[in-house]
Design a protein around this motif. Structure first.
Motif, PDB file in Angstrom:
ATOM      1  N   GLN A  83      30.858  59.353  35.035  1.00  0.00           N
ATOM      2  CA  GLN A  83      30.440  58.677  33.807  1.00  0.00           C
ATOM      3  C   GLN A  83      31.589  57.864  33.209  1.00  0.00           C
ATOM      4  N   GLN A  84      32.750  58.507  33.122  1.00  0.00           N
ATOM      5  CA  GLN A  84      33.926  57.779  32.643  1.00  0.00           C
ATOM      6  C   GLN A  84      34.625  57.231  33.876  1.00  0.00           C
ATOM      7  N   HIS A  85      34.758  55.929  33.940  1.00  0.00           N
ATOM      8  CA  HIS A  85      35.398  55.359  35.119  1.00  0.00           C
ATOM      9  C   HIS A  85      36.798  55.936  35.246  1.00  0.00           C
ATOM     10  N   ALA A  86      37.242  56.081  36.468  1.00  0.00           N
ATOM     11  CA  ALA A  86      38.561  56.677  36.694  1.00  0.00           C
ATOM     12  C   ALA A  86      39.459  55.642  37.372  1.00  0.00           C
ATOM     13  N   LEU A  87      39.442  54.425  36.819  1.00  0.00           N
ATOM     14  CA  LEU A  87      40.287  53.373  37.399  1.00  0.00           C
ATOM     15  C   LEU A  87      41.742  53.627  37.026  1.00  0.00           C
ATOM     16  N   VAL A  93      41.936  44.908  39.008  1.00  0.00           N
ATOM     17  CA  VAL A  93      40.628  45.139  39.629  1.00  0.00           C
ATOM     18  C   VAL A  93      40.782  45.168  41.147  1.00  0.00           C
ATOM     19  N   ARG A  94      41.436  44.133  41.689  1.00  0.00           N
ATOM     20  CA  ARG A  94      41.598  44.069  43.140  1.00  0.00           C
ATOM     21  C   ARG A  94      42.407  45.251  43.675  1.00  0.00           C
ATOM     22  N   GLU A  95      43.484  45.593  42.986  1.00  0.00           N
ATOM     23  CA  GLU A  95      44.335  46.697  43.456  1.00  0.00           C
ATOM     24  C   GLU A  95      43.600  48.038  43.404  1.00  0.00           C
ATOM     25  N   ASN A  96      42.773  48.205  42.370  1.00  0.00           N
ATOM     26  CA  ASN A  96      41.975  49.433  42.292  1.00  0.00           C
ATOM     27  C   ASN A  96      41.032  49.544  43.490  1.00  0.00           C
ATOM     28  N   ILE A  97      40.386  48.419  43.818  1.00  0.00           N
ATOM     29  CA  ILE A  97      39.428  48.435  44.922  1.00  0.00           C
ATOM     30  C   ILE A  97      40.153  48.609  46.260  1.00  0.00           C
ATOM     31  N   GLY A 121      30.339  40.733  41.510  1.00  0.00           N
ATOM     32  CA  GLY A 121      30.355  39.536  40.660  1.00  0.00           C
ATOM     33  C   GLY A 121      31.552  39.431  39.735  1.00  0.00           C
ATOM     34  N   LEU A 122      32.708  39.956  40.145  1.00  0.00           N
ATOM     35  CA  LEU A 122      33.883  39.909  39.260  1.00  0.00           C
ATOM     36  C   LEU A 122      35.013  39.033  39.819  1.00  0.00           C
ATOM     37  N   GLN A 123      34.621  37.951  40.525  1.00  0.00           N
ATOM     38  CA  GLN A 123      35.634  37.060  41.107  1.00  0.00           C
ATOM     39  C   GLN A 123      36.622  36.563  40.052  1.00  0.00           C
ATOM     40  N   ASP A 124      36.104  36.315  38.833  1.00  0.00           N
ATOM     41  CA  ASP A 124      36.978  35.777  37.788  1.00  0.00           C
ATOM     42  C   ASP A 124      37.888  36.833  37.169  1.00  0.00           C
ATOM     43  N   TYR A 125      37.679  38.072  37.549  1.00  0.00           N
ATOM     44  CA  TYR A 125      38.438  39.159  36.931  1.00  0.00           C
ATOM     45  C   TYR A 125      39.288  39.948  37.918  1.00  0.00           C
ATOM     46  N   GLU A 126      39.449  39.427  39.121  1.00  0.00           N
ATOM     47  CA  GLU A 126      40.101  40.269  40.131  1.00  0.00           C
ATOM     48  C   GLU A 126      41.547  40.605  39.775  1.00  0.00           C
ATOM     49  N   HIS A 127      42.185  39.782  38.941  1.00  0.00           N
ATOM     50  CA  HIS A 127      43.566  40.081  38.558  1.00  0.00           C
ATOM     51  C   HIS A 127      43.676  40.693  37.162  1.00  0.00           C
ATOM     52  N   ALA A 128      42.515  41.028  36.582  1.00  0.00           N
ATOM     53  CA  ALA A 128      42.517  41.656  35.259  1.00  0.00           C
ATOM     54  C   ALA A 128      42.793  43.152  35.394  1.00  0.00           C
ATOM     55  N   TYR A 129      43.322  43.747  34.326  1.00  0.00           N
ATOM     56  CA  TYR A 129      43.553  45.191  34.282  1.00  0.00           C
ATOM     57  C   TYR A 129      42.353  45.878  33.614  1.00  0.00           C
TER      58      TYR A 129
END
Ligand SMILES: Nc1ncnc2c1ncn2[C@@H]1O[C@H](COP(=O)(O)OP(=O)(O)O)[C@@H](O)[C@H]1O
Ligand SMILES: [Mg+2]
Length: 254
Positions: A83-87, A93-97, A121-129
Motif C-alpha cells: 500500500q505504501q510504496h517502498a521506493l 524513478v529509473r534507478e528504482n526500476i 507512462g512516466l517518460q517525463d519523470y524518469e530522472h525525478a526522485y
C-alpha cells in the motif's frame, strides 16, 4: 503451470494450548495470467496469505506450489507491491526500476527499464526522485519495479489503498492495461468490493480463515460500475462478507 495453494494453515498465537489459526485449510488453484482478487474484512487474513505467497512467512501446515516448486522464502519469481510504496528516496524513478535488474546483473538493464518506464507512462519523470511524484505516480513506479525482474506473479497488498478516489479510479484502469500488456498472474488484495469486481477474473472471499467463495466475474472489460450486472456482483459479495447490516452498507458505500 500456475499456483496451487493446498491445505494452508497459519497461526500467530496459541490460545488455551491450541494454535489460533488466522488461515485454516485454504485451498486455491490459479492459472497463469489470471487476475485474482482476494477480498475480505479487515483482519480476515488477506495480508497473511499474501506474505505466505511472497515467502516472508512460512505455513504451519499445507503448502504453496508455484510452477511446480514449493515456495520456501522470497524469490525474484514473485514481485511484491504494498500500500505504501517502498521506493528508495535517494534513487530516481529509473534507478528504482533498475535496482532489481542490477542485482540480477542483467545485460539489458537499460532497455528493460526504458520499456517499463514507457509502460507506466512516466517518460517525463524518469530522472525525478520519489518525493517529486504524486501518490499515483509513485505506485506506478512501484509496480514497474516489481515487474522489472520479470517475475511469474505479482503480489499486491491494497496497492491503491492510500490514493485519493480519482487517482484510485485511474489506477484501476492503468493496472488492467499493465496486466494485459505484461500477461502476469496477479494476486491483488483489497477490502473494497467494487474494486475487486472491477479488476478480477476471479474474486476469492476470505472469511474466518477459509475461502468463503471463489467466483468468476463474467463481465467484459472495460467494466462499468454502473451496470446492473456489476452491481449484482457487488451486492452479493457485500452480503457474503458482512455480518451485520451496518457493515454491509459501509462496504457498499465504498
Ligand atoms: N505478525 C503477526 N503476529 C501476530 N498476529 C498477527 C501477525 N500478522 C497478522 N496477525 C493477526 O492475524 C490476523 C489477520 O491479519 P492480516 O492478515 O493482516 O489481515 P488483513 O490483511 O485481512 O487485514 C489479525 O488478527 C492480525 O492481528
Ligand atoms: Mg492487510
Amino acid at each position: 503451470m500456475g499456483t496451487v495453494i493446498e491445505y494452508l494453515h497459519k497461526a500467530f498465537d496459541i490460545v488455551d494450548g491450541e494454535p489460533k489459526f488466522v488461515l485454516e485449510d485454504v485451498n486455491l488453484k490459479v492459472q497463469d495470467g489470471e487476475f485474482i482478487c482476494i477480498l475480505g474484512k479487515s483482519g480476515c487474513g488477506k495480508s497473511t496469505l499474501l506474505n505466505l505467497l511472497a515467502g516472508y512467512l512460512k505455513p504451519d501446515k499445507g503448502r504453496i506450489v508455484l510452477n511446480g516448486e514449493e515456495i520456501d522464502g522470497p524469490s525474484a519469481d514473485r514481485g511484491v507491491v504494498f500500500q505504501q510504496h517502498a521506493l528508495f528516496p535517494w534513487y530516481t524513478v529509473r534507478e528504482n526500476i533498475e535496482f532489481g535488474l542490477r542485482l540480477q546483473k542483467r545485460q539489458d538493464t537499460k532497455e528493460m527499464a526504458t520499456k517499463l518506464i514507457e509502460m507506466i507512462g512516466l517518460q517525463d519523470y524518469e530522472h525525478a526522485y520519489p518525493v517529486e511524484l504524486s501518490g499515483g505516480m509513485a505506485q506506478r513506479v512501484g509496480i514497474a519495479r516489481a515487474l522489472a525482474p520479470d517475475p511469474a506473479v505479482l503480489l499486491m497488498d491494497e496497492p491503491l489503498g492510500a490514493l485519493d478516489a480519482l487517482t484510485r479510479e485511474a489506477m484501476r484502469q492503468e493496472l488492467i492495461r499493465i496486466w494485459q500488456l505484461s500477461g502476469k498472474t496477479i494476486f491483488f488484495i483489497t477490502h473494497s468490493v467494487p474494486e475487486a469486481v472491477y479488476l478480477a477474473d476471479r474474486v476469492v472471499i476470505l472469511k474466518e480463515g477459509r475461502v468463503e467463495a471463489d467466483v468468476a466475474i463474467d463481465l467484459p472489460r472495460p467494466r462499468n460500475m454502473r451496470d446492473k450486472a456489476f452491481q449484482d456482483y457487488v451486492d452479493s459479495f457485500a452480503r457474503m462478507i458482512a455480518e451485520t447490516e451496518t457493515e454491509e452498507r459501509a462496504v457498499c458505500a465504498e
